[in-house]
Design a protein around this motif. Structure first.
Motif, PDB file in Angstrom:
ATOM      1  N   ALA A  95      54.753  -4.729  77.859  1.00  0.00           N
ATOM      2  CA  ALA A  95      55.649  -3.560  78.272  1.00  0.00           C
ATOM      3  C   ALA A  95      55.057  -2.179  77.273  1.00  0.00           C
ATOM      4  O   ALA A  95      54.652  -2.235  76.275  1.00  0.00           O
ATOM      5  N   CYS A 100      51.472  -0.161  82.603  1.00  0.00           N
ATOM      6  CA  CYS A 100      52.561  -0.625  83.178  1.00  0.00           C
ATOM      7  C   CYS A 100      53.437   0.335  83.747  1.00  0.00           C
ATOM      8  O   CYS A 100      54.498   0.175  84.150  1.00  0.00           O
ATOM      9  N   SER A 104      58.016  -1.195  88.774  1.00  0.00           N
ATOM     10  CA  SER A 104      58.193  -2.290  87.901  1.00  0.00           C
ATOM     11  C   SER A 104      58.178  -3.738  88.543  1.00  0.00           C
ATOM     12  O   SER A 104      57.905  -4.818  87.958  1.00  0.00           O
ATOM     13  N   TYR A 107      54.739  -4.344  89.233  1.00  0.00           N
ATOM     14  CA  TYR A 107      53.761  -4.595  87.889  1.00  0.00           C
ATOM     15  C   TYR A 107      53.906  -6.147  87.292  1.00  0.00           C
ATOM     16  O   TYR A 107      53.058  -6.706  86.980  1.00  0.00           O
ATOM     17  N   ARG A 108      55.224  -6.449  87.563  1.00  0.00           N
ATOM     18  CA  ARG A 108      55.589  -7.783  87.123  1.00  0.00           C
ATOM     19  C   ARG A 108      54.712  -9.126  87.879  1.00  0.00           C
ATOM     20  O   ARG A 108      54.460  -9.779  87.470  1.00  0.00           O
ATOM     21  N   ASP A 122      57.243  -9.959  79.059  1.00  0.00           N
ATOM     22  CA  ASP A 122      58.162  -8.949  78.419  1.00  0.00           C
ATOM     23  C   ASP A 122      59.611  -9.290  78.018  1.00  0.00           C
ATOM     24  O   ASP A 122      60.511  -8.654  78.456  1.00  0.00           O
TER      25      ASP A 122
END
Length: 262
Positions: A95, A100, A104, A107-108, A122
């Protein structure tokens, strides 16, 4: 600032680089971590709050289990391709890097698709459901520019391209586990290309393939008791499938029943 051999030995209180297992370089204004190409046995590494932009020196740290990279200058998720061969890596904190600064959730999922062995990302636990979703909806992360070598073995592919081919990676990983379970390996045509466009026709098959990959990869981390639970659940599911098939056959005319049996 370049991290030197002398600094590593002093911080780790070690006599040689091979014996360094844990290292904390939090907030050291580092930009160059090339020394890690000489530290193959590192297991826990903290590099948070620095100015690191490339992860290529970590590609040979095959014992690395935990990697903390919060608040650095990693420009693109493509740098994660350097970590694909790190089979022991379970914890990653990425993070607050430039890479990043996207949606969200996307991204993950993209990080987990690239590194499906992660158990914590993270500082948040990776769930089985999340991993299965990542293998379907996560974006493909490609090899960063400038890492392709000049030699071209392996049917026209470079070593780097072959090593980081997500399809090859998933095939080897899945078939290795299938072999351990006494199952036949799946051929390449059963693994849809991760870079191929997904259509309404191919989406269900791709989802099933990736779900199978996720299940098989997760099974290798289970102990005997957990495997027994999976075994019982699979048997129950098979019994339900058999009952559903028999019910369907009983409800159809003879000519359609013959078609099902064949």
């Amino acid at each position: 600032m370049k991290l030197t051999r002398k600094q590593v030995l002093a911080k780790a209180k070690a006599s040689d680089l091979d014996s360094v297992k844990k290292l904390n370089c939090w907030g050291c204004s580092l930009t160059d971590i090339s020394i890690f190409s000489q530290i193959p046995n590192i297991e826990v590494l903290t590099l948070s709050v620095n100015s690191i932009s490339s992860l290529s020196p970590l590609a040979g740290c095959l014992s690395l289990c935990e990697l903390y990279l919060r608040r650095n200058m990693i420009p693109s998720l493509s740098e994660l391709c350097h970590l694909r061969s790190l089979s022991c890596l379970k914890v990653l904190w990425l993070a607050e890097n430039p890479c990043c600064r996207t949606d969200s959730d996307k991204y993950r999922l993209s990080v987990l698709r690239c590194l499906p062995r992660l158990q914590k990302l993270d500082n948040q636990i990776v769930t089985e459901e999340e991993l299965a979703l990542a293998l379907v909806d996560g974006e493909e992360i490609t090899t960063p520019p400038g890492t392709v070598q000049n030699q071209i073995p392996n049917n026209g592919l470079t070593d780097v391209e072959t090593e980081n081919d997500p399809l090859k990676y998933n095939m080897e990983e899945t078939n290795k586990i299938r072999e351990q379970l006494g199952m036949k390996p799946l051929p390449r045509d059963k693994f849809p290309s991760l870079s191929s466009p997904v259509t309404k026709e191919t989406a269900p098959a791709i989802k099933k393939t990736h779900t199978l990959e996720a299940v098989l990869m997760l099974m290798k981390d289970l102990e005997e008791e957990e495997l027994q639970i999976v075994h019982t659940a699979a048997q129950n599911r098979l019994q339900m499938y058999t009952l559903d098939t028999e019910t369907l056959k009983d409800s159809l005319p003879a000519e359609k029943t013959l078609h099902i049996e064949h």
